[in-house]
Design an enzyme around this catalytic site. Structure first.
Site, PDB file in Angstrom:
ATOM      1  N   GLN A  34       0.834  -1.195   0.000  1.00 35.23           N
ATOM      2  CA  GLN A  34       0.000   0.000   0.000  1.00 35.23           C
ATOM      3  C   GLN A  34       0.876   1.255   0.000  1.00 35.23           C
ATOM      4  O   GLN A  34       0.376   2.346  -0.215  1.00 35.23           O
ATOM      5  CB  GLN A  34      -0.898   0.022   1.245  1.00 35.23           C
ATOM      6  CG  GLN A  34      -1.933  -1.085   1.281  1.00 35.23           C
ATOM      7  CD  GLN A  34      -2.670  -1.138   2.608  1.00 35.23           C
ATOM      8  OE1 GLN A  34      -2.619  -2.142   3.298  1.00 35.23           O
ATOM      9  NE2 GLN A  34      -3.376  -0.075   2.975  1.00 35.23           N
TER      10      GLN A  34
ATOM     11  N   PHE B  20      -5.896  -4.214   3.364  1.00 37.73           N
ATOM     12  CA  PHE B  20      -6.645  -3.977   4.610  1.00 37.73           C
ATOM     13  C   PHE B  20      -5.794  -3.326   5.700  1.00 37.73           C
ATOM     14  O   PHE B  20      -6.085  -3.466   6.885  1.00 37.73           O
ATOM     15  CB  PHE B  20      -7.262  -5.283   5.123  1.00 37.73           C
ATOM     16  CG  PHE B  20      -8.095  -6.002   4.086  1.00 37.73           C
ATOM     17  CD1 PHE B  20      -9.265  -5.433   3.614  1.00 37.73           C
ATOM     18  CD2 PHE B  20      -7.684  -7.212   3.558  1.00 37.73           C
ATOM     19  CE1 PHE B  20     -10.025  -6.073   2.639  1.00 37.73           C
ATOM     20  CE2 PHE B  20      -8.442  -7.861   2.578  1.00 37.73           C
ATOM     21  CZ  PHE B  20      -9.614  -7.290   2.120  1.00 37.73           C
TER      22      PHE B  20
ATOM     23  N   ARG C  55      -5.541   7.604  16.808  1.00 36.80           N
ATOM     24  CA  ARG C  55      -6.865   7.493  16.183  1.00 36.80           C
ATOM     25  C   ARG C  55      -7.876   6.853  17.141  1.00 36.80           C
ATOM     26  O   ARG C  55      -9.045   7.230  17.147  1.00 36.80           O
ATOM     27  CB  ARG C  55      -6.796   6.738  14.858  1.00 36.80           C
ATOM     28  CG  ARG C  55      -8.083   6.823  14.054  1.00 36.80           C
ATOM     29  CD  ARG C  55      -7.911   6.330  12.621  1.00 36.80           C
ATOM     30  NE  ARG C  55      -7.493   7.372  11.707  1.00 36.80           N
ATOM     31  CZ  ARG C  55      -8.305   8.205  11.059  1.00 36.80           C
ATOM     32  NH1 ARG C  55      -9.610   8.117  11.198  1.00 36.80           N
ATOM     33  NH2 ARG C  55      -7.836   9.133  10.262  1.00 36.80           N
TER      34      ARG C  55
ATOM     35  N   THR D  46      -4.170  11.676  10.422  1.00 33.70           N
ATOM     36  CA  THR D  46      -3.981  12.617  11.527  1.00 33.70           C
ATOM     37  C   THR D  46      -2.587  13.237  11.486  1.00 33.70           C
ATOM     38  O   THR D  46      -2.356  14.260  12.110  1.00 33.70           O
ATOM     39  CB  THR D  46      -4.217  11.913  12.873  1.00 33.70           C
ATOM     40  OG1 THR D  46      -3.423  10.718  12.902  1.00 33.70           O
ATOM     41  CG2 THR D  46      -5.685  11.533  13.016  1.00 33.70           C
TER      42      THR D  46
ATOM     43  N   ALA E 197      -6.129   5.293   5.308  1.00 29.31           N
ATOM     44  CA  ALA E 197      -6.992   6.275   5.953  1.00 29.31           C
ATOM     45  C   ALA E 197      -8.245   6.552   5.109  1.00 29.31           C
ATOM     46  O   ALA E 197      -8.857   7.619   5.232  1.00 29.31           O
ATOM     47  CB  ALA E 197      -6.232   7.568   6.257  1.00 29.31           C
TER      48      ALA E 197
ATOM     49  N   GLU F  90     -12.948   2.430   5.183  1.00 26.80           N
ATOM     50  CA  GLU F  90     -12.850   1.868   6.529  1.00 26.80           C
ATOM     51  C   GLU F  90     -14.148   1.908   7.348  1.00 26.80           C
ATOM     52  O   GLU F  90     -14.411   0.992   8.123  1.00 26.80           O
ATOM     53  CB  GLU F  90     -11.745   2.585   7.316  1.00 26.80           C
ATOM     54  CG  GLU F  90     -10.354   2.333   6.774  1.00 26.80           C
ATOM     55  CD  GLU F  90      -9.334   3.275   7.390  1.00 26.80           C
ATOM     56  OE1 GLU F  90      -9.321   4.458   7.005  1.00 26.80           O
ATOM     57  OE2 GLU F  90      -8.575   2.826   8.267  1.00 26.80           O
TER      58      GLU F  90
HETATM   59  N1  MTE Z   1     -11.222  -3.164   0.046  1.00 22.69           N
HETATM   60  C1  MTE Z   1     -10.643  -4.235  -0.531  1.00 22.69           C
HETATM   61  N2  MTE Z   1     -11.334  -4.943  -1.435  1.00 22.69           N
HETATM   62  N3  MTE Z   1      -9.379  -4.607  -0.202  1.00 22.69           N
HETATM   63  C2  MTE Z   1      -8.640  -3.917   0.728  1.00 22.69           C
HETATM   64  O1  MTE Z   1      -7.496  -4.263   1.003  1.00 22.69           O
HETATM   65  N4  MTE Z   1      -8.592  -2.006   2.320  1.00 22.69           N
HETATM   66  C3  MTE Z   1      -9.390  -1.112   3.146  1.00 22.69           C
HETATM   67  C4  MTE Z   1     -10.438  -0.395   2.301  1.00 22.69           C
HETATM   68  N5  MTE Z   1     -11.155  -1.337   1.491  1.00 22.69           N
HETATM   69  C5  MTE Z   1      -9.243  -2.784   1.358  1.00 22.69           C
HETATM   70  C6  MTE Z   1     -10.558  -2.433   0.953  1.00 22.69           C
HETATM   71  C7  MTE Z   1      -8.599  -0.102   3.839  1.00 22.69           C
HETATM   72  S1  MTE Z   1      -7.834  -0.528   5.275  1.00 22.69           S
HETATM   73  C8  MTE Z   1      -8.495   1.179   3.378  1.00 22.69           C
HETATM   74  S2  MTE Z   1      -7.646   2.364   4.238  1.00 22.69           S
HETATM   75  C9  MTE Z   1      -9.104   1.597   2.123  1.00 22.69           C
HETATM   76  O2  MTE Z   1      -9.760   0.523   1.450  1.00 22.69           O
HETATM   77  C10 MTE Z   1      -8.033   2.165   1.214  1.00 22.69           C
HETATM   78  O3  MTE Z   1      -8.494   2.487  -0.031  1.00 22.69           O
HETATM   79  P1  MTE Z   1      -9.230   3.868  -0.404  1.00 22.69           P
HETATM   80  O4  MTE Z   1      -8.611   4.934   0.414  1.00 22.69           O
HETATM   81  O5  MTE Z   1      -8.947   3.996  -1.842  1.00 22.69           O
HETATM   82  O6  MTE Z   1     -10.648   3.662  -0.069  1.00 22.69           O
HETATM   83  C1  QUE Z   2      -4.764   7.205   9.616  1.00 23.72           C
HETATM   84  C2  QUE Z   2      -3.897   6.431   8.944  1.00 23.72           C
HETATM   85  C3  QUE Z   2      -2.506   6.660   9.053  1.00 23.72           C
HETATM   86  C4  QUE Z   2      -2.045   7.687   9.874  1.00 23.72           C
HETATM   87  C5  QUE Z   2      -2.946   8.451  10.558  1.00 23.72           C
HETATM   88  C6  QUE Z   2      -4.299   8.205  10.422  1.00 23.72           C
HETATM   89  C7  QUE Z   2      -1.551   5.906   8.351  1.00 23.72           C
HETATM   90  C8  QUE Z   2      -0.173   6.246   8.494  1.00 23.72           C
HETATM   91  C9  QUE Z   2       0.220   7.278   9.340  1.00 23.72           C
HETATM   92  C10 QUE Z   2       1.571   7.729   9.528  1.00 23.72           C
HETATM   93  C11 QUE Z   2       1.855   8.648  10.529  1.00 23.72           C
HETATM   94  C12 QUE Z   2       3.135   9.149  10.691  1.00 23.72           C
HETATM   95  C13 QUE Z   2       4.161   8.751   9.858  1.00 23.72           C
HETATM   96  C14 QUE Z   2       3.869   7.826   8.847  1.00 23.72           C
HETATM   97  C15 QUE Z   2       2.601   7.334   8.697  1.00 23.72           C
HETATM   98  O1  QUE Z   2      -0.726   7.946  10.006  1.00 23.72           O
HETATM   99  O2  QUE Z   2      -1.924   4.988   7.627  1.00 23.72           O
HETATM  100  O3  QUE Z   2       4.873   7.474   8.033  1.00 23.72           O
HETATM  101  O4  QUE Z   2       5.423   9.229  10.007  1.00 23.72           O
HETATM  102  O5  QUE Z   2       0.712   5.541   7.780  1.00 23.72           O
HETATM  103  O6  QUE Z   2      -5.190   8.981  11.060  1.00 23.72           O
HETATM  104  O7  QUE Z   2      -4.356   5.442   8.161  1.00 23.72           O
HETATM  105 MO1  MOS Z   3      -6.253   1.314   5.910  1.00 20.79          MO
HETATM  106  S1  MOS Z   3      -6.008   0.533   7.794  1.00 20.79           S
HETATM  107  O1  MOS Z   3      -5.931   2.926   6.527  1.00 20.79           O
HETATM  108  O2  MOS Z   3      -4.812   0.791   5.213  1.00 20.79           O
END
Ligand code: MTE
Ligand code: QUE
Ligand code: MOS
Length: 808
Positions: A213, A244, A326, A463, A532, A741
């Site tokens: 990712q 995910f 978070r 965040t 996120a 999410e």
């Molecule tokens: N949906 C599928 N099919 N597969 C995935 O791995 N990851 C989830 C969500 N939906 C995921 C998914 C997570 S953790 C996130 S943060 C978002 O997709 C990321 O994609 P988006 O920001 O493009 O929605």
């Molecule tokens: C949600 C997220 C992430 C987040 C904060 C959120 C995330 C993530 C980071 C992060 C923060 C500091 C760093 C960094 C990554 O923050 O996915 O490299 O220095 O990677 O609210 O999903």
């Molecule tokens: Mo999703 S847990 O922010 O990759």
């Protein structure tokens, strides 16, 4: 010869926009035919090596020696790498650089990579793996949050978010309750395991194909470990078979292992984890211990609330501090908390570094509060007050225009939650069904039913402010077709499909004229991980911006050619629709888009653009625990009905009603898939999925035979999912709202429904319920407190969970 492949429609006004329509997922056909390629499907290069690693057999201990002699002599073994052989950086980490690439002087968790092996064949690799001898002096592993607290083993600094005086408000409240709530971790179980393929380039350069990712983070760490500049490393991700959150950082180690071998041997190198190794060696959702205390009035209005979070962070920081943040930012969920104090601490434990998982700490933050809502309701009912949990929830919701400031100081605008809750409550006939179920529970000795509703408000934005950026590259070709590259990665969520729709609409083209290219750090630099839920928000907005720059150049060039009939050249009257570029003042003056592109290029108009988007937010001050971290909130509510077999504890989710505000959906079909898929994944977390470790920290539930995610047959047969018709998210791309999410958190209502059911038998039973509510856990709660005969017996969660019970 046939004519151009793409013909414009007869009339630009007949153009049908693509955004807002359900078009199939980009890879829908490929997913089912197998044409969609994953890392393991890339054809083998003749010089390619198979890469694997020797995992630590112990959760904690000092490495005395590593004997590689026998492994080295296995025919077909080409390279063995230990921490000593790492050419440059030996540790990494996305926030705090505390994670060894390979175990050096000590091992930190079972499954930690100690030695990288490269071989000609899988068989040689397996044999060498067996023949590596690790001499490790065992040390006491820290496996529980309680033990880490006792020993003072933490990651990062203590964090606090507070408003008013929670302790005083609780002390002065008519009613007080306190408890400790535990939630367990969760395995991602993406269909494609962690994998990477590295090719050596010229002059020491490296290309890494990674199921990640976060291609930029992977590029960065590969460069650091190999002692290269980032300009000498390219990271590519075509797609993931699910991420995910589990491939936000956890893809880094396999990518580094493949890159190391390619760099050292000059040969292609591929690593594809087998499922057991993936489950044993990679991080999961954090388990949490949440000590809570609440003060409330006769109606259930929360007057003061305190929560102390401790998460099991695992052996390295990974994203744990951000995830804890978070959790703390979502303990309010959709409720106004006048006096509140939240503390958060990440514990360093000897399991694989816990990591991002859909919701990113949000689920853990919300679950404790939903538990408290249920506890408040049970308590008041015990006093003969006729309240239901929905009444308590409704009473505590954030207001519209008042009681609308979060504990961290962000004012909530566009709050639809009260309306959503009221609508859902009415449409799913909640109150009537609740009365029926509660009456039936007093009669039926075989089956127990439960019903619960839950609002959800989830903050959209990283965040960490700096991550709220995206960039995109759009190439328009002379036949009027378009390639788009962004920093966003496709993991099945439909990002590419949605961006294709956005771009198609910008140029007024059918979506088939636009193709999303593999994500590569070569085309898009310094990108944020796709996470996120903001993938489309950030990368879609950047892509739209790039299209607009190209359109502006086209318009400036074509306007004088449209001039005539006394109408002067006017770039602002150049329209794009139906495959035409036309004068909006008289649409009959028009050129097919492809023909125009060809002409524009011949006159040296640039038809490619790279654009950038940064979310306009103020950001969050972690030190102060205050700020405006979120651009907006995705909101909704869901209600779950469950049926429990009183003799086996068996749980069936019989009906779900879900109403979610995702703004103007870019692709309702894809989004519906996200909502139902995310919900079912959340159901797994709150019900069936249970990570079991032995007392030495070895994961026992390390395959799909022992770790049960919901099956197709577990999807509620009666699933009613609707989109709430809100259209006020005007600042976000195409007025959409993030969807990825939030649905996972909606599933917490399934857990609440179980708790409601148990509460109908005995409040004490309900009180004991932890998360997940597995069949065993439900049965244990129904049977009453564990007696001596039960101690260490088969009931309940892992050994760790049972020890938590004893501690209570
Ligand atoms: N949906 C599928 N099919 N597969 C995935 O791995 N990851 C989830 C969500 N939906 C995921 C998914 C997570 S953790 C996130 S943060 C978002 O997709 C990321 O994609 P988006 O920001 O493009 O929605
Ligand atoms: C949600 C997220 C992430 C987040 C904060 C959120 C995330 C993530 C980071 C992060 C923060 C500091 C760093 C960094 C990554 O923050 O996915 O490299 O220095 O990677 O609210 O999903
Ligand atoms: Mo999703 S847990 O922010 O990759």
């Amino acid at each position: 010869m046939s004519g151009p492949r793409f013909q414009p429609v007869a009339d630009p006004k007949a153009h049908v926009p693509s955004v807002g329509r359900t078009i199939p997922h980009d890879s829908a056909v490929g997913h089912v035919t197998g044409a969609a390629a994953y890392i393991a499907d890339v054809p083998r290069r003749s010089d390619e090596l198979v890469v694997g690693f020797v995992p630590s057999p112990l959760a904690s201990g000092a490495i005395r020696s590593i004997d590689l002699a026998a492994a080295r002599s296995v025919p077909g073994v080409v390279d063995l790498v230990t921490a000593d052989d790492l050419p440059a950086a030996k540790v990494w980490g996305p926030i705090i650089q505390d994670e060894p690439i390979l175990a050096a002087s000590e091992v930190l968790y079972v499954g930690q990579p100690v030695v990288v092996i490269a071989a000609e064949t899988q068989a040689a690799l397996e044999e060498a793996r067996r023949l590596v001898t690790l001499d490790i002096v065992p040390a006491e592993p820290i496996l529980s949050i309680e033990r880490a607290i006792e020993l003072g083993r933490f990651i990062g600094t203590p964090r606090r978010i507070a408003r008013g005086d929670a302790s005083a408000a609780i002390a002065a409240a008519p009613h007080r309750l306190a408890g400790v709530f535990h939630s367990l971790g969760q395995e991602h179980l993406y269909l494609e395991a962690q994998a990477a393929l590295a090719y050596p380039g010229e002059c020491g350069q490296i290309v890494v194909h990674s199921s990640t990712q976060g291609p930029t983070e992977t590029q960065h760490v590969v460069a650091d470990v190999l002692g290269l500049g980032m300009h000498e490393v390219v990271c590519i991700c075509k797609r993931m078979g699910g991420g995910f959150g589990g491939k936000e950082t956890q893809g880094v180690l396999p990518a580094v292992m493949a890159a190391l071998v390619a760099h050292r041997t000059g040969r292609a190198a591929r690593i594809v984890y087998v499922r057991e190794d993936d489950m044993a060696s990679t991080g999961k959702r954090h388990a949490y211990r949440c000590a809570w205390e609440v003060g409330f009035d006769d109606a259930g209005r929360i007057l003061g609330y305190r929560v102390d979070f401790h998460s099991a962070g695992g052996a390295a920081a990974d994203l744990s501090t951000s995830i804890m943040e978070r959790s703390m930012l979502h303990v309010d969920n959709a409720y106004w908390l006048p006096h509140v104090e939240i503390h958060g601490r990440v514990c360093r434990t000897n399991i694989a570094p816990a990591t991002a998982f859909r919701g990113f700490g949000g689920p853990q933050g919300m679950a404790v509060t939903e538990n408290v809502i249920q506890e408040i309701t049970t308590h008041l009912r015990g006093l003969g007050k006729g309240v239901s949990a929905v009444d308590v929830q409704r009473l505590n919701l954030y207001g519209v225009g008042e009681r609308n400031v979060t504990p961290y100081g962000q004012t909530i605008r566009g709050n639809h939650v009260p309306e959503i809750v009221d609508t859902l409550r009415a449409t799913c006939d909640f109150d009537h069904r609740l009365a029926t179920i509660e009456a039936a529970n007093t009669r039926d000795s075989l089956v127990l039913r439960g019903l619960a509703l839950m609002p959800v408000k989830f903050g959209i934005s990283f965040t960490a402010k700096f991550l709220n950026q995206g960039n995109a590259l759009v190439n328009v070709y002379t036949d009027g077709t378009v390639q788009v590259s962004t920093g966003g990665t496709e993991m099945g969520q439909g990002l590419n499909t949605k961006i294709k729709q956005l771009v198609a609409d910008e140029f007024g083209l059918p979506p088939a004229q636009v193709v999303l290219m593999p994500t590569s750090t070569e085309k898009n630099c310094n990108t944020s991980p796709t996470a996120a839920s903001a993938g489309t928000d950030l990368n879609g907005a950047a892509a739209v911006q790039a299209c607009r720059e190209i359109k502006a150049r086209i318009a400036a060039w074509v306007a004088p050619r449209f001039a005539g009939d006394g109408l002067g050249p006017a770039a602002e009257h150049v329209g794009f629709a139906g495959g035409w570029v036309f004068d909006t003042r008289r649409p009959e003056t028009r050129i097919p888009f492809g023909e125009l592109c060809n002409g524009a290029r011949r006159e040296r108009v640039d038809l490619g653009a790279r654009a950038f988007y940064a979310t306009p937010i103020a950001g969050f001050d972690a030190e102060q625990g205050r700020g405006e971290p979120f651009f907006y909130y995705t909101q909704g509510a869901a209600a779950a009905e469950v049926r429990i077999d009183r003799f086996t504890g068996d749980l069936v989710v019989t009906r779900i009603d879900l109403l979610i505000d995702i703004g103007r959906s870019i692709n309702p079909g894809v989004d519906r898939g996200q909502v139902i898929g995310g919900f079912v994944q959340g159901m797994g977390w709150v019900t069936g999925e249970c990570l079991v470790y032995d007392e030495r920290g070895r994961l026992l539930s390390d395959s799909p035979t022992t770790y049960k995610i919901p099956a197709a047959s577990d999807v509620p047969a009666d699933f009613r999912c609707d989109f709430f018709p809100a259209d006020d998210n005007v600042e976000n791309v195409a007025r959409s709202k993030a969807v990825g999410e939030p649905p996972l958190m909606h599933a917490i209502c399934v857990w609440s429904a179980v708790k409601h059911a148990l509460g109908c038998v005995s409040p004490a039973a309900a009180r004991r319920l932890c998360l997940p509510a597995t069949n065993e856990e439900i049965l244990r709660a129904l049977r009453g407190p564990a007696g001596p005969a039960d101690d260490g017996g088969g009931w309940g969660h892992s050994a760790e969970m049972r020890s938590w019970d004893r501690a209570r």
